[in-house]
Design an enzyme around this catalytic site. Sequence first.
Site, short mmCIF file in Angstrom:
data_model
loop_
_atom_site.label_atom_id
_atom_site.label_comp_id
_atom_site.label_asym_id
_atom_site.label_seq_id
_atom_site.Cartn_x
_atom_site.Cartn_y
_atom_site.Cartn_z
N PRO A 1 41.99 37.73 40.94
CA PRO A 1 42.14 37.38 39.05
C PRO A 1 41.74 39.16 38.68
O PRO A 1 41.26 40.22 39.67
CB PRO A 1 40.33 36.69 39.09
N CYS A 2 42.85 39.43 37.53
CA CYS A 2 41.86 40.52 37.18
C CYS A 2 40.88 40.23 35.41
O CYS A 2 40.46 41.47 34.96
CB CYS A 2 43.06 40.55 36.38
N THR A 3 40.43 38.99 35.89
CA THR A 3 39.24 38.84 35.50
C THR A 3 38.21 40.64 34.74
O THR A 3 37.91 40.86 33.91
CB THR A 3 38.31 38.00 35.04
N PHE B 1 38.67 43.48 35.95
CA PHE B 1 39.58 44.85 36.00
C PHE B 1 39.97 45.22 34.13
O PHE B 1 39.55 45.84 33.77
CB PHE B 1 40.65 44.23 36.33
N ASN C 1 48.91 43.21 39.16
CA ASN C 1 47.20 43.04 38.21
C ASN C 1 46.96 43.94 37.31
O ASN C 1 48.31 44.13 36.51
CB ASN C 1 46.09 43.72 38.89
#
Length: 389
Positions: free
Chosen positions: A96-98, A100, A137
């Site tokens: 998950p990129c949430t 970052f 990502n």
Amino acid sequence: MVRNENALPTIDFFSGAGGMSYGFHCHPGFKLVAAVDAELTKPSAKDQSSDCNKTYFANCNIHPRNEVLNYENILEIGAELWPNDVFDGVLLACPPCTDFTRAKPENHLIDGNRNELTSAVANLIFKIRPKYFAYENAREALQGNHAQHLETILHVLQSIGYSYKVEILNLNDFGLPQQRERVILIASRDREVRNLRDLWQGLSIKTAATVGGALERLSVLDLEVPQSLDKRFPQLTEEVLKRIMAIPKDGGSWTDIATTHQELLIPSMKKKIKNGNTGSYGDVYGRMALKQPAPTIKRECSHVGNGRYTHPTENRLLSVGEMAFLQGFPIQFKFAGSQLSNCYRQIGDAVPPLISHQLAWLISWVETGIRPSPRDFCLKNSALSAEQF
């Protein structure tokens, strides 16, 4: 499609709706053998709340393992999926990129728990030694305040002798009709690796990848591939519809009607105008512009009030099929979900298949030494076609 006799087995961790997997699934040189995803819409949500594994199966013919991946169990699951000492195949991992992404303001200060999943992938690489590895990502995974997690992967790759290339790319430069900056890492255990810039070396498309061009191509495909386009979209309330109808077509924003239709503004809009700083908030309820790429399509794209997701000329949110097409999905891709919002969430969370298919051909080039042409790496029935070169 007939797969090559020596097709490389491919495993996808954090597989979501299958955006990364699908590009490899459509290449005869790769065979999906396993996938893992917890189907969570957010950390506090109930299991299977996103329905993404149903979508994955509908398009990739594999039932993903429903599992919440964490720093402790990723090695155990990896060993179960591939019990041999060395994995002579492709490991796909897009955590998950949430935690970052800059879209979440607190990420500048707080190193969220989900970031450690990137560090966990480093352990998995060290354990199973995949022949190839691909990671995608948000750009902040490489440039942000918490880049140490991705640096852990790079350190592991260096320590065990992998060749790799990592870079931040605007995917619009590679045919995606959307402004989408992402970090992409490709690694090889025993061959000199290449990247997307190498794949596109000496090539250029005749016209820029834009919303208008994509929607025009989609209308043609809708006739060529009948009953494939998902034309569903949510209905707007009367209040929202009035606001959208007042906003100028082809790139208009609520800021364009701030003085002429104040009665249509919500309190937060009025506050922004009073403070003289609309910033990115000017995109909410905004229309996409035909001659420009779409803005970054995020997981919240299921409502016109969450960003510039309104149709350029029609008074509605882009349909599931239109939003997916701008995100690099082919017209025939099917989205499953108990709620329409889940379909949009699956789209926004995904790696664009238009890009993952290029990554598959890129790895194939590294493996075979045969450079692919646009007729190879352009995903069939997607927004990018070989005729554009």
